[in-house]
Design a protein around this motif. Structure first.
Motif, mmCIF file in Angstrom:
data_model
loop_
_atom_site.group_PDB
_atom_site.id
_atom_site.type_symbol
_atom_site.label_atom_id
_atom_site.label_comp_id
_atom_site.label_asym_id
_atom_site.label_seq_id
_atom_site.Cartn_x
_atom_site.Cartn_y
_atom_site.Cartn_z
ATOM 1 N N TRP A 121 12.837 -12.093 -52.396
ATOM 2 C CA TRP A 121 11.840 -11.204 -52.999
ATOM 3 C C TRP A 121 11.300 -11.811 -54.297
ATOM 4 C CZ3 TRP A 121 15.293 -9.665 -49.580
ATOM 5 C CH2 TRP A 121 14.893 -8.723 -48.624
ATOM 6 N N ASN B 23 15.301 -5.315 -53.299
ATOM 7 C CA ASN B 23 13.867 -5.167 -53.038
ATOM 8 C C ASN B 23 13.074 -5.117 -54.343
ATOM 9 O OD1 ASN B 23 13.094 -4.763 -50.027
ATOM 10 N ND2 ASN B 23 14.991 -3.619 -50.238
ATOM 11 N N TYR C 244 11.909 0.468 -47.920
ATOM 12 C CA TYR C 244 12.445 -0.627 -47.102
ATOM 13 C C TYR C 244 13.879 -0.327 -46.682
ATOM 14 C CZ TYR C 244 8.401 -3.423 -48.420
ATOM 15 O OH TYR C 244 7.121 -3.896 -48.566
ATOM 16 N N ASP D 154 8.510 -14.050 -53.269
ATOM 17 C CA ASP D 154 7.295 -13.310 -52.921
ATOM 18 C C ASP D 154 6.562 -12.875 -54.186
ATOM 19 O OD1 ASP D 154 5.354 -12.103 -51.406
ATOM 20 O OD2 ASP D 154 6.553 -10.350 -50.886
ATOM 21 N N GLU E 224 10.768 -13.217 -43.405
ATOM 22 C CA GLU E 224 11.940 -13.071 -44.265
ATOM 23 C C GLU E 224 12.317 -11.604 -44.430
ATOM 24 O OE1 GLU E 224 13.713 -15.499 -46.953
ATOM 25 O OE2 GLU E 224 13.719 -16.143 -44.873
ATOM 26 N N TYR E 225 11.335 -10.742 -44.632
ATOM 27 C CA TYR E 225 11.639 -9.332 -44.869
ATOM 28 C C TYR E 225 12.447 -8.737 -43.717
ATOM 29 C CZ TYR E 225 8.932 -8.649 -49.130
ATOM 30 O OH TYR E 225 8.492 -8.686 -50.425
ATOM 31 N N ASN F 181 16.494 -8.079 -44.615
ATOM 32 C CA ASN F 181 16.909 -6.684 -44.749
ATOM 33 C C ASN F 181 17.937 -6.293 -43.696
ATOM 34 O OD1 ASN F 181 15.858 -5.066 -46.932
ATOM 35 N ND2 ASN F 181 13.827 -5.508 -46.173
ATOM 36 N N SER G 276 11.177 0.567 -53.102
ATOM 37 C CA SER G 276 12.280 -0.232 -52.571
ATOM 38 C C SER G 276 13.099 0.572 -51.568
ATOM 39 C CB SER G 276 13.183 -0.706 -53.720
ATOM 40 O OG SER G 276 12.480 -1.553 -54.606
ATOM 41 N N ALA H 201 5.849 -11.097 -39.826
ATOM 42 C CA ALA H 201 6.884 -10.065 -39.758
ATOM 43 C C ALA H 201 7.122 -9.617 -38.321
ATOM 44 C CB ALA H 201 6.488 -8.875 -40.632
ATOM 45 N N TYR I 65 6.838 -2.743 -42.386
ATOM 46 C CA TYR I 65 6.387 -3.681 -43.426
ATOM 47 C C TYR I 65 4.954 -4.127 -43.134
ATOM 48 C CZ TYR I 65 5.699 -8.147 -45.789
ATOM 49 O OH TYR I 65 5.172 -9.183 -46.518
#
Length: 492
Positions: free
Chosen positions: A36, A160, A387, A39, A135-136, A140, A384, A82, A407
């Motif tokens: 994160w 997050n 997520y 990002d 990645e997300y 996660n 956050s 994603a 996402y």
């Protein structure tokens, strides 16, 4: 549903959830959670580099349209990445994908630094977005499946929120890199991207030591490997803490499957869990519009209406408040609870943003920054938690794709619809010289954020301290027990 490989009863989820916090868990946090920061670094640096990229002598001679297009291309890459990598994460495993997606990001960032023309730059930005989006989903899902239930909420929310560590770093980094008296402008923007790639390589080294999710392994017919990993984790944690691990009595019976069909995943999200789908959709859209209503217009408001020449310091202060909120409030999502905290953070930040819209005509650069810092101290923790919610309220076999799906929705709304709408408001307000022209954007963001909080109050899931399997039973477990998979049963 896929080829059945066997039926087993396992206590692995209970053994992972009863572990005390140890240094080993910090390895997971550092190895996986630092994405994160990357990002945040990316988004902030690119937002500050438009002038350097537009200059044909120091940059790539990009037009304003091309600079804006690069942002849209990055968003499109993140959404598609994603979804693409998300379904692969559920099919091929967490570790394989969180190594692949970071490698994609690193390579794409290096390519960005060596861009020779606008077309090259746009292609590199698309690949960078694809890596970040992937990645997300991979990260996660892996974090949730490795962190004990007692700590899952606070760790997810804090991690997050670390996006803003990267945002603050990126804002401060651009101050010297965009100063022609300190750095040659033809190299400054390239160096900024290069530093992101160097950080990513360091993360990749640490990440190689993070194991595959044992939960994913035993469902996909690799229970022996899952057992070895959990036994090794237990030994490591015992050695690090010096405490004796109590035996567990909870177990789960599942039918192992090599693959889970996309049709079943879609049915799970939209048919078996309609209320949770509405919840996640509301949370992601609300936070996406809130951030775009304020943050997308923030830099332009400072420079166009409030006379600020260098926005880096202001953005850094704003970013610090975002991370501080996620970090300091994260524990409350495990103690006070998910539903109460999400409801409060969403409604409070939405209401304050709406009130701010009425007083835009009297703000200064300092007061606008202070108000924004207050709003997003709470909003960052709530966003956050969106997520966190998407990653824990759906069955394990669908977790990564569900994260990716919501996402992608939030990113598309925030990165495509938001800039189009708020960009128009900024243009109109700039033409008239009246900052209150952007107030309708504040009102819209406020309404959607408050709506998300109201939905959370009625449809939120009390997941604090609960195992992932009790929040949403694996599809394979329901199949093994002959459970009713009808919507009515799921609602019950």
């Amino acid at each position: 549903m896929g080829a059945e490989t066997g039926r087993i009863t396992t206590d692995i989820p209970a053994r992972l959830d009863r572990l005390p916090w140890a240094k080993w868990h910090w390895l997971v946090v550092i190895g996986l959670g630092t994405v994160w920061i990357l990002d945040g670094l990316e988004v902030t640096i690119v937002g500050s580099m438009s002038t350097a990229l537009a200059d044909p002598k120091t940059g790539l001679g990009m037009s304003s349209y091309q600079v804006g297009l690069a942002g849209a291309v990055y968003v499109a890459g993140a959404c598609l990445g994603a979804l693409f990598f998300g379904q692969l994460t559920d099919r091929l495993g967490r570790k394989k994908l969180f190594l692949i997606t970071l490698a994609v990001y690193t390579l794409a960032t290096v390519l960005t630094a060596f861009s020779m023309n606008p077309t090259w730059y746009l292609g590199a930005r698309f690949l960078t977005g694809a890596g970040i989006g992937g990645e997300y989903a991979a990260i996660n899902s892996a974090i949730d499946e490795l962190i004990p239930a007692k700590y899952r909420g606070r760790i997810d929310v804090a991690i997050n929120g670390s996006f803003w560590v990267g945002a603050a770093g990126g804002a401060l980094l651009t101050i010297p890199l965009l100063d022609p008296t300190l750095v040659d402008q033809s190299w400054g923007w390239r160096a900024a991207f290069g530093l992101g790639a160097i950080l990513a390589v360091g993360i990749l080294v640490v990440r190689r030591n993070v194991p595959e999710s044992p939960r994913w392994l035993f469902i996909h017919g690799r229970e022996d490997e899952a057992e070895r990993i959990v036994t090794s984790i237990e030994k490591t944690v015992t050695d690090e803490t010096g405490s004796r691990l109590e035996p567990v009595s909870d177990s789960i019976t599942i039918r192992q499957r090599k693959t889970i069909s996309i049709a079943l995943i879609a049915r799970t999200v939209f048919t078996l869990y309609p209320k949770r789908t509405v919840l996640c959709f509301s949370l992601f859209v609300g936070q996406a519009f809130l951030y775009n209503a304020f943050f997308f217009t923030y830099g332009d408001s400072l420079t166009t209406f409030l006379g600020v020449k260098q926005t880096g310091w202001y953005i850094a202060v704003f970013a610090v408040s975002n991370f501080a909120g996620a970090l300091l409030l994260s524990r409350l999502f495990d103690t006070i609870g998910r539903v109460r905290m999400i409801t409060f953070t969403y409604i409070f930040s939405g209401v304050v943003l709406g009130i701010t819209g009425f007083f835009l005509g009297s703000v200064t650069a300092v007061t606008l920054t202070l108000i924004g810092s207050l709003i997003f101290f709470f909003a960052s923790a709530g966003a956050s938690a969106a997520y966190l919610t998407a990653s824990e309220v759906f069955p394990m076999e669908t977790r990564a794709l569900c994260i990716a799906f919501f996402y992608a929705i939030g990113t598309a709304v925030g990165g495509i619809t938001g800039p189009l709408l708020f960009g128009k408001l900024i243009d109109d307000a700039s033409a008239s010289g009246d900052i209150t022209g952007i107030a309708p954007g504040y009102y819209l963001g406020a309404v959607l954020m408050v709506a998300g909080g109201v939905v959370a109050a009625f449809l939120g899931v009390k997941a604090e301290g609960q195992s992932l399997e009790s929040i949403a039973q694996p599809l394979t477990a329901e199949d093994a027990e002959g459970a009713d998979l009808s919507p009515a049963a799921a609602g019950a």
